[in-house]
Write a protein that holds these residues in place. Sequence first.
Motif, short mmCIF file in Angstrom:
data_model
loop_
_atom_site.label_atom_id
_atom_site.label_comp_id
_atom_site.label_asym_id
_atom_site.label_seq_id
_atom_site.Cartn_x
_atom_site.Cartn_y
_atom_site.Cartn_z
N LEU A 1 0.15 -13.22 5.01
CA LEU A 1 -0.80 -12.11 4.86
C LEU A 1 -2.00 -12.40 5.74
O LEU A 1 -2.61 -13.47 5.62
CB LEU A 1 -1.29 -12.05 3.42
N ILE B 1 3.04 -4.65 -1.90
CA ILE B 1 3.52 -5.76 -1.09
C ILE B 1 4.97 -5.52 -0.64
O ILE B 1 5.33 -5.77 0.51
CB ILE B 1 3.44 -7.10 -1.87
N VAL C 1 4.94 -11.61 -1.68
CA VAL C 1 5.35 -11.68 -0.27
C VAL C 1 6.60 -12.55 -0.16
O VAL C 1 7.60 -12.18 0.46
CB VAL C 1 4.21 -12.24 0.62
N ALA D 1 -0.21 -11.93 -4.72
CA ALA D 1 0.18 -11.33 -3.45
C ALA D 1 1.13 -12.27 -2.70
O ALA D 1 2.20 -11.87 -2.22
CB ALA D 1 -1.06 -11.03 -2.61
#
Length: 501
Positions: free
Chosen positions: A346, A370, A332, A328
């Motif tokens: 996040l 994402i 990002v 993730a």
Amino acid sequence: MSLPCQPHILVADDEASIRRLLQTVLEARGYRVTVVEDGLQAAACLEREKVDVAILDIRMPGENGLDLFRRMKPDCQETAFILITAYGTVRTAIEAMKAGAFDYVTKPFLVDEVEVMVERALEVGRLTRELDRLKRKVDGQPGEQLIGQSPAMQKVFKVVGRVAPADAAVLIQGESGTGKEIVAGLLHHYSLRREGPLIKVNCAALPEGLLESELFGYERGAFTGAARSKPGKLEMAHMGTVFLDEVGDLPLSLQAKLLRVLQEKEIDRLGGVRTIPVDIRVVAATNRNLMEAVHSGQFREDLFYRLNVVNIILPPLRDRAGDIPLLAEFFVQKYAARMNKGTLLLAPETLALLESHHWPGNVRELENTIERAVILASGPVIRPEHLPDEFLEYMEGREGGPGGGRIRTSGTGGERGNAAAGRTVHHTDEAAGRAACDSPCFREGPLPTLRQAIQQVERQLIAEALRRTGGNKSRTARILDISRRALQYKMEAYGLEKCSG
Ligand SMILES: Nc1ncnc2c1ncn2[C@@H]1O[C@H](COP(=O)(O)OP(=O)(O)OP(=O)(O)O)[C@@H](O)[C@H]1O
């Protein structure tokens, strides 16, 4: 006997003295030379064999050099044509140049002149091929990184490293979106064939007929619409790697043909009369259980064993949830950089939702989620509302009912920093439940959700650790067994910055 890299020169002239002279001089340079005395023999040679340079007399019996050149040019893209012309027919030769001949020479000519021309033609051919190879290499770069620190992915990295240079056939298995194509790219990139092409074919994307011509190529006239010859993907992968994606969908008839190519190391184009030697490494991928397909007769057993010399299994993302924070974070950064969004973080609750999702579409789905969230985030933090509705419905569903227990309690962000540091600490439901029971703040009033409860405990724990270390972040992070970065992140999320020294 011809050597594999020996240039092949065709000399077509009805004058025996010119044929003899050119043959002697060119063979002395180490070229393989075929001499013929008329247009028909020249055409037969061009149709039968790969010719690097064709030297054609414009005036020849059978078919004249100019007509022959015009007719053969579309099918002989890799052949350089040099035309020999008498002084009076130079105009025709110039026309030939316009039509794409490499050069022309007028009779009487000096042999040196032709030698230099042939050498230049071969050099241009080499450079053109090199350029094609580089272009294909750029297209075939792994480009993408394979992220993962779960034990399952660590195992994959090791196998890739060990197997890539071994030149063995590799079968990559895994659900859609688990990274099979990236692994194929890495296998090529770290192989001894890395200078060669990486050619990809999706065996599920085309109907049988088209797939056959795509894989094996065809000669002009092989079927209606085959206006010119075309090499197949297997031939294009010569000296490199061919990646057969969705190989489980390869029809049985093509499985037999593919097996022959792998066994004999040669290809027959559709409608072709000559076989073409190929040196390829095959990396295949499938999201089906190929062994089951073998048992049910849908996949040839002999081909299965040819493809499955080394087997790499990519586990679904739900079975390696420890990779989610890392992936993730990676996506990002990737999309924030691509969209010039500066630093994006996040929120812990967003990460918790990502970690608790089932991910039927695996890493591809995570990446798309994402990317969308990065687009939607207007500030520096990606919040749950930036995730698709299904995530929010899930959150709301938790508030009111028994579905609430589905959320994984590691999702408070606690795993995030640890994952990055190579350690994973799982807060179990049981542990969280105990914390809740022990804590007087849960004895009265409406119960918080499990995640709210964990966040409360986590906040209290961090605040307490900071108090005991006098706000020293490095020591606090050590006590809590999380990375300093994770601590910083949580302190910001919980509004505890003022607690540090
Ligand atoms: N471990 C990983 N690290 C980083 N990115 C990944 C990883 N696994 C997959 N991806 C990304 O997810 C997307 C899907 O990956 P890929 O195309 O390799 O999957 P696949 O298994 O070949 O899927 P399919 O079977 O549908 O062809 C790509 O954008 C890829 O970059």
